[in-house]
Design an enzyme around this catalytic site. Structure first.
Site, PDB file in Angstrom:
ATOM      1  N   SER A  52       0.803  -1.229   0.000  1.00 23.74           N
ATOM      2  CA  SER A  52       0.000   0.000   0.000  1.00 23.74           C
ATOM      3  C   SER A  52       0.833   1.275   0.000  1.00 23.74           C
ATOM      4  O   SER A  52       0.341   2.324  -0.378  1.00 23.74           O
ATOM      5  CB  SER A  52      -0.953   0.022   1.194  1.00 23.74           C
ATOM      6  N   LYS A  85       0.723   5.025   6.652  1.00 18.17           N
ATOM      7  CA  LYS A  85       0.091   5.813   5.581  1.00 18.17           C
ATOM      8  C   LYS A  85       0.693   7.207   5.529  1.00 18.17           C
ATOM      9  O   LYS A  85       1.445   7.609   6.405  1.00 18.17           O
ATOM     10  CB  LYS A  85      -1.427   5.930   5.811  1.00 18.17           C
TER      11      LYS A  85
END
Length: 194
Positions: free
Chosen positions: A58, A100
């Protein structure tokens, strides 16, 4: 020098008693230093620094699957995340940490249109991102929250704030800021000015 007490019995001299007391003091001080070292080590690794392993794709191309990141946990207690920061987050619906990038802070309006991410109606420069994200209707980041996305914007590659089950993340869920990858060794792309 020993004083003979009787057949086979001896009494330690004053010098020997002093030497024994000195050895006991040294052992005790060594034990105290060891305990203090363990306490300091525990505090540093509990509140100061940590190591997090990246699992998945990701955050590619910025972070590689399986990388071990040195993380500054202390900063999460002192500062709030800002644009472009890479953060380690304990997402409420998950039993694990996610890594993230911060795209929006409280009060920002985040949207995606034509493969571009917009913050307050301005397309943001994303030299660190790859893939083309799906369009997303505008979302306003609530007070004391951040909007995070994986650098891999390909649909289905990142569980992040775009997903309604995740949404904006509370600031209290930020558990640290990765500094660099220890293994394999590489620097992490820093924030860009918006």
């Amino acid at each position: 020098m020993r004083i003979i007490m009787g057949e086979g019995d001896t009494m330690p001299s004053i010098a020997e008693n002093s030497t024994n007391k000195t050895k006991i003091k040294k052992k005790f001080l060594g034990l105290v230093q060891y305990v203090i070292f363990l306490i300091v080590f525990y505090i540093i690794f509990s509140f100061g620094i940590g190591i997090v392993q990246v699992s998945g794709y990701s955050m590619e191309p910025s972070l590689k699957d399986g990388s071990y990141l040195l993380t500054n946990k202390l900063a999460s207690h002192i500062t709030k995340a800002s644009y472009g920061d890479v953060v380690v987050v304990k997402e409420n619906h998950q039993q694990f940490y996610i890594v993230k990038r911060v795209i929006g802070v409280p009060g920002d309006t985040i949207s995606i249109s034509g493969g571009k991410v917009y913050v307050n109606n301005l397309a943001i420069p994303e030299l660190y991102a790859m893939g083309i994200p799906n369009d997303m209707d505008p979302i306003i980041v609530p007070e004391d929250h951040i909007f995070v996305m994986g650098d891999n914007r390909t649909p289905g590659e990142s569980l992040d704030s775009r997903d309604p089950t995740v949404g904006p993340i509370p600031n209290t869920s930020v558990k640290g800021y990765p500094i660099l990858s220890l293994f394999p060794f590489y620097k992490i792309a820093g924030p860009l000015d918006l």
